[in-house]
Every structure is written in C-alpha cells, then in structure tokens.
Design a protein around this motif. Structure first.
Motif, PDB file in Angstrom:
ATOM      1  N   ASP A  27     -11.389  -4.720   7.124  1.00 49.89           N
ATOM      2  CA  ASP A  27     -11.029  -5.133   8.778  1.00 49.89           C
ATOM      3  C   ASP A  27      -9.715  -4.545   9.143  1.00 49.89           C
ATOM      4  O   ASP A  27      -9.841  -3.841  10.401  1.00 49.89           O
ATOM      5  N   THR A  28      -8.567  -4.745   8.693  1.00 58.17           N
ATOM      6  CA  THR A  28      -7.560  -4.039   9.126  1.00 58.17           C
ATOM      7  C   THR A  28      -7.389  -2.762   8.908  1.00 58.17           C
ATOM      8  O   THR A  28      -7.031  -1.953  10.021  1.00 58.17           O
ATOM      9  N   SER A  29      -8.044  -2.140   7.834  1.00 58.23           N
ATOM     10  CA  SER A  29      -7.990  -0.678   7.990  1.00 58.23           C
ATOM     11  C   SER A  29      -8.994  -0.074   8.990  1.00 58.23           C
ATOM     12  O   SER A  29      -8.467   1.078   9.499  1.00 58.23           O
ATOM     13  N   LYS A  30     -10.160  -0.795   9.275  1.00 59.70           N
ATOM     14  CA  LYS A  30     -10.863  -0.336  10.376  1.00 59.70           C
ATOM     15  C   LYS A  30      -9.990  -0.244  11.664  1.00 59.70           C
ATOM     16  O   LYS A  30     -10.334   0.491  12.430  1.00 59.70           O
ATOM     17  N   GLN A  86      -1.848  10.295   9.049  1.00 57.88           N
ATOM     18  CA  GLN A  86      -2.768  10.813   8.067  1.00 57.88           C
ATOM     19  C   GLN A  86      -3.178   9.899   6.809  1.00 57.88           C
ATOM     20  O   GLN A  86      -4.217   9.920   6.378  1.00 57.88           O
ATOM     21  N   GLY A  87      -2.202   9.097   6.557  1.00 59.21           N
ATOM     22  CA  GLY A  87      -2.268   8.273   5.365  1.00 59.21           C
ATOM     23  C   GLY A  87      -3.235   6.952   5.584  1.00 59.21           C
ATOM     24  O   GLY A  87      -3.533   6.313   4.775  1.00 59.21           O
ATOM     25  N   ILE A  88      -3.583   6.935   6.829  1.00 55.24           N
ATOM     26  CA  ILE A  88      -4.516   5.724   7.265  1.00 55.24           C
ATOM     27  C   ILE A  88      -5.853   6.079   6.784  1.00 55.24           C
ATOM     28  O   ILE A  88      -6.475   6.934   6.969  1.00 55.24           O
ATOM     29  N   GLN A  89      -6.568   5.010   5.937  1.00 57.68           N
ATOM     30  CA  GLN A  89      -7.673   5.348   5.269  1.00 57.68           C
ATOM     31  C   GLN A  89      -8.605   3.869   5.699  1.00 57.68           C
ATOM     32  O   GLN A  89      -8.069   2.764   5.432  1.00 57.68           O
ATOM     33  N   VAL A  90      -9.797   4.158   6.031  1.00 57.67           N
ATOM     34  CA  VAL A  90     -10.715   2.945   5.894  1.00 57.67           C
ATOM     35  C   VAL A  90     -11.511   2.692   4.882  1.00 57.67           C
ATOM     36  O   VAL A  90     -12.155   3.639   4.270  1.00 57.67           O
ATOM     37  N   TYR A  91     -11.288   1.613   4.142  1.00 58.81           N
ATOM     38  CA  TYR A  91     -11.985   1.179   2.672  1.00 58.81           C
ATOM     39  C   TYR A  91     -13.152   0.738   3.081  1.00 58.81           C
ATOM     40  O   TYR A  91     -13.239  -0.578   3.693  1.00 58.81           O
ATOM     41  N   SER A  92     -14.124   1.370   2.851  1.00 58.90           N
ATOM     42  CA  SER A  92     -15.385   0.779   2.952  1.00 58.90           C
ATOM     43  C   SER A  92     -15.754  -0.231   2.048  1.00 58.90           C
ATOM     44  O   SER A  92     -15.251  -0.612   1.174  1.00 58.90           O
ATOM     45  N   GLU A  93     -16.894  -0.948   2.231  1.00 62.22           N
ATOM     46  CA  GLU A  93     -17.355  -1.912   1.245  1.00 62.22           C
ATOM     47  C   GLU A  93     -17.746  -1.427   0.061  1.00 62.22           C
ATOM     48  O   GLU A  93     -17.901  -2.116  -1.115  1.00 62.22           O
ATOM     49  N   VAL A 126     -10.055 -11.297   0.113  1.00 63.26           N
ATOM     50  CA  VAL A 126      -8.881 -10.102   0.509  1.00 63.26           C
ATOM     51  C   VAL A 126      -9.664  -8.685   0.728  1.00 63.26           C
ATOM     52  O   VAL A 126      -9.163  -7.972   1.556  1.00 63.26           O
ATOM     53  N   GLN A 127     -10.627  -8.504   0.087  1.00 63.88           N
ATOM     54  CA  GLN A 127     -11.217  -7.124   0.430  1.00 63.88           C
ATOM     55  C   GLN A 127     -11.571  -7.305   1.813  1.00 63.88           C
ATOM     56  O   GLN A 127     -11.639  -6.020   2.412  1.00 63.88           O
ATOM     57  N   LYS A 128     -12.211  -8.149   2.332  1.00 57.62           N
ATOM     58  CA  LYS A 128     -12.798  -8.292   3.518  1.00 57.62           C
ATOM     59  C   LYS A 128     -11.721  -7.996   4.610  1.00 57.62           C
ATOM     60  O   LYS A 128     -11.697  -7.199   5.466  1.00 57.62           O
ATOM     61  N   ARG A 129     -10.521  -8.619   4.308  1.00 55.94           N
ATOM     62  CA  ARG A 129      -9.413  -8.483   5.298  1.00 55.94           C
ATOM     63  C   ARG A 129      -8.524  -7.142   5.415  1.00 55.94           C
ATOM     64  O   ARG A 129      -8.321  -6.439   6.211  1.00 55.94           O
ATOM     65  N   GLU A 186     -13.504 -14.677  -7.747  1.00 53.42           N
ATOM     66  CA  GLU A 186     -14.591 -13.961  -7.143  1.00 53.42           C
ATOM     67  C   GLU A 186     -14.389 -14.107  -5.369  1.00 53.42           C
ATOM     68  O   GLU A 186     -14.443 -13.227  -4.783  1.00 53.42           O
ATOM     69  N   ASP A 187     -14.491 -15.510  -5.015  1.00 56.93           N
ATOM     70  CA  ASP A 187     -14.334 -15.744  -3.491  1.00 56.93           C
ATOM     71  C   ASP A 187     -13.005 -15.102  -2.982  1.00 56.93           C
ATOM     72  O   ASP A 187     -12.624 -14.731  -1.836  1.00 56.93           O
ATOM     73  N   GLU A 188     -11.915 -15.537  -3.830  1.00 53.96           N
ATOM     74  CA  GLU A 188     -10.335 -15.012  -3.208  1.00 53.96           C
ATOM     75  C   GLU A 188     -10.454 -13.552  -3.099  1.00 53.96           C
ATOM     76  O   GLU A 188     -10.072 -12.896  -2.075  1.00 53.96           O
TER      77      GLU A 188
END
Length: 422
Positions: free
Chosen positions: A22-25, A67-74, A16-19, A10-12
């Motif tokens: 942030d990167t996509s943002k 165009q392939g850049i996408q921001v993955y929201s929480e 990963v999801q947070k990184r 869960e923590d791992e």
C-alpha cells in the motif's frame, strides 16, 4: 483446522507485506502527480517567457530520489516468503543427519571387512572339532592360548588359583543334585560340566546379584535343562558366618576368578538365561535354543572364547574412531558457540553412522562365516552381534532424538541468509 501458534509468522508477514504494498503504491501515485505538476509548471514558464516575462529556472534534482520508488506487487511477495522458507527448513530433517561421503562409506566397509577377516581367520571356533562327524574344523589359536593360562603342565590350576578356590567356597558351587537330595523338585541336566552354566551365581555379570542372595541364604539359584527355575536351600551352608556374608562380593569375585581357568571355564555373561528358551528345532537332533546353547558351552563356548570374539568389535571401534579423528575438518578460529555445538552434534552423528556401517558389514560377514563352517553354531560371534545391536540402538536414538535446538540453529542461519540476500 489451522493449528494455533504462539507467534503466527504467516499473519504477521502478510500484514507487513500488505503495508509495504500500500505504501509503495501511494508513493507511486504521489510521484506521478508530482510529475504532472512539474510538466504544467514548465508549460506555464514557457508561455511567460514568450510574453517577455523574465523567468529564473532553478530546479532541485529529484531524479535519483524518485527513480528508486518501486511498487511491490502481490506477485512479488508470493515469489518469496520467509516463513515458507523457515517452515521448510524446520520440516527438513536431512540437514540434521549429515550424509557420509563416498570415502567415509569406503573406509567403513573396509573396516567391517577387516573385522570379518579377523572373525574368520583368528576367532574361528573355540577348539578343534569334527562337526557332524564329517567336517574337520580348526579352533582358534588365541582361545587355545587363553586356555593355557592359569594352569600347569598337568592341566591343574596353579598354586594361586588353587588357594583362591579353596578359600572361596560358596553354596552355589554345588555340582551335582546330591548336594540337595532332600529337595522335592526335579533338576534336569545338572551335573559337573553344566553346573556353572545353570548356577546363576557363576554369571560374570548378573552373578553378583544371585551370589549375594545365595551366600547370605546358603542357597543355590539355577535354571535347569528344561527351563525350570529352582531356588534350593543347602543344609551345609545354613550357618554361614556373618564375616562371609559381609565379604560376599569379594568372595564371589575370588571364586569366579578361580573358575575362569578351569577346563569348562565360566559362561558368557547372560548365557545361563538361555536355558529359558525352550523352543525351536535345530539340526539333526531337533535341539531347542536352550539345548543348542548348552551344547555350545560344553564345546568350549565360554568366557575365554568370548574374549577372543571381542577382538572383532574391538578392532572395528578402534579403527573407525582413528579414521574419524583424523578426518575431522579443522575448526574455524572464529565461530559462534551455537555453531560449534551444532558441529559437535553432527560429528557425533557421523561417527555413529560410520560405526553402524562397519558393524553391519562385520555382522553380515559372520553369517557368511557360519555358512562356511557348514552351519556350525560355534562359529557364531556373540560379541559382534552385541556390538551391532548396541550400534543399532544408538542409531535409532539418533533418528528419534529431540531436534528442536538443532532446528532453531538451522532456522536462524536460513533467516540470516535470506535477509542478507534481500
């Protein structure tokens, strides 16, 4: 309190999801800035052209790349969590207990019903009787045929069994209390017709242990009609030769074989221990369980009828395994070893479920058979009851088995499928 784990998925995965978020943002911000710069450059180029300055426009196409850049929201990550799926799979034991199909249930019930018909029409009761002096009931023809083996037309043992009986004399074959008149205890209900039931050396299964004790010590071990346990040394057998002691197992088997075809026969394995069950109140005479089982033995409920009763669980086991074998799906030519192991386990579980259903139906049928025989205990099928109890124990073992290995395989499949679909 949260349970600690060696690997905290869960923590791992949260990190990963947070990184990724942030990167996509950041990439989106860079993309927006580059678009603004690009627009400003085009505006400057347009103004220079108006002033007469020659401009060479040469742009690299970044359309497809940007165009392939996408921001993955929480919210996106809340919509899908690998760990949640994995934990759900681990907690789900239903996948580890394969269900029977409608055809499986139908065949298993049909096999169990066949066992019931065999019990009702072939096994019946040990011999013809008039139960409670008013219900005429037919005995089993198969048991009757078994009773005809090993004896001549006069009802005496054939020459081979007669010689075997003569050469395998044992201390525990005493048939009346006269053989141990000096014994202080009171041995209740011990006489020729009951001596094999009460003498534990005559038991087809446990008898080997007690016969070794009795042959080596010149004694008899028995349980009388009141449930009292007796160990009696017999004077006539105190000088047993060493040769007889060394050959005790063979002597026990030979003596047992010579007794099988006698009029009373030998008891069902473990039946002598029922004399310890001094409780209950059954029938018009308020018999205890011990009295009832002793009455059953005296009325032909011996090893020969037990063999007849064994046809019911035997048919169930045979037919069920035949159906199981021919209903197995074909194995895939290319399949990982772990998948094959899991299939073998699930096939075994399916077989045990089929057998449990069939034995349940047959055992229920035996209850109906007893009712049809006006409650006559001689209609009770001990062999089928043993089969049902044995199958119930196997089912309990299946439900409580260690499932870690199977869960690992199922989880591995789930993870692979989820990653493939991402």
């Amino acid at each position: 309190m949260k349970k600690k784990r060696i690997v905290d998925l869960e923590d791992e995965l949260t990190n990963v999801q947070k990184r990724i978020f942030d990167t996509s943002k950041e990439l989106k911000s860079v993309y927006d800035i580059s678009q603004e710069n690009k627009n400003e450059i085009r505006t400057l180029e347009d103004e220079l052209e108006k002033l007469g300055v020659p401009i060479e426009r040469n742009y690299f196409s970044t359309k497809n790349q940007l165009q392939g850049i996408q921001v993955y929201s929480e919210k996106y990550f809340q919509r899908f969590s690998i760990e949640k799926e994995v934990l759900k799979e681990i907690a789900n034991n239903s996948n580890l207990l394969p269900n029977l199909t409608k055809l499986d249930y139908s065949i298993a019930v049909l096999i169990g019903f066949t066992g019931f018909l065999i019990d009702l029409l072939l096994v019946k009761i040990p011999k013809d009787t008039t139960y409670l002096n008013k219900y005429t009931q037919d005995g089993s023809e198969l048991t009757k045929w078994l009773r005809s083996l090993g004896i001549n037309e006069e009802g005496k043992l054939n020459k081979f069994l007669s010689n075997l009986e003569e050469n395998t004399k044992v201390s525990y074959d005493a048939s009346t209390s006269r053989a141990f008149e000096s014994y202080d205890g009171d041995v209740s209900g011990f006489y020729p017709k009951t001596h094999r039931l009460m003498s534990l050396g005559h038991d087809p299964f446990f008898g080997l242990i007690f016969s070794l004790i009795d042959i080596c010590n010149g004694s008899i071990s028995l349980i009388d009609a009141k449930g009292q346990i007796h160990y009696i040394a017999l004077e006539n057998f105190q000088s047993t030769p060493f040769y007889d002691k060394a050959m005790a197992p063979l002597i026990w088997f030979g003596h047992l074989l010579s007794d099988v075809c006698t009029k009373m026969g030998i008891p069902i394995p473990g039946w002598g221990f029922t004399q310890l069950l001094q409780f209950g109140s059954f029938g018009e005479k308020d018999r205890t369980v011990a009295d009832l089982t002793r009455w059953m033995y005296l009325n032909g409920y011996d090893l020969r009828h037990f063999t007849t009763m064994g046809t019911v669980p035997g048919v169930i086991e045979l037919f069920t395994r035949i159906y199981f074998k021919y209903s197995l799906p074909k194995e895939e030519l290319v399949s990982p070893a772990y998948a094959k192991n899991l299939k073998e386990i699930h096939d075994h579980v399916r077989l045990q479920k089929l057998l449990f259903v069939a034995h349940s139906v047959a055992t229920s049928g035996n209850v109906l058979k007893i009712m049809l025989h006006q409650g006559n205990p001689l209609a009770f099928n001990t062999a089928e009851l043993i089969g049902f109890i044995n199958q119930s124990a196997k089912m309990k073992k299946i439900y409580t088995r260690e499932k870690t290995g199977e869960k690992v395989i199922k989880v591995r499949k789930t993870i692979n499928n989820k990653w493939d679909n991402m």
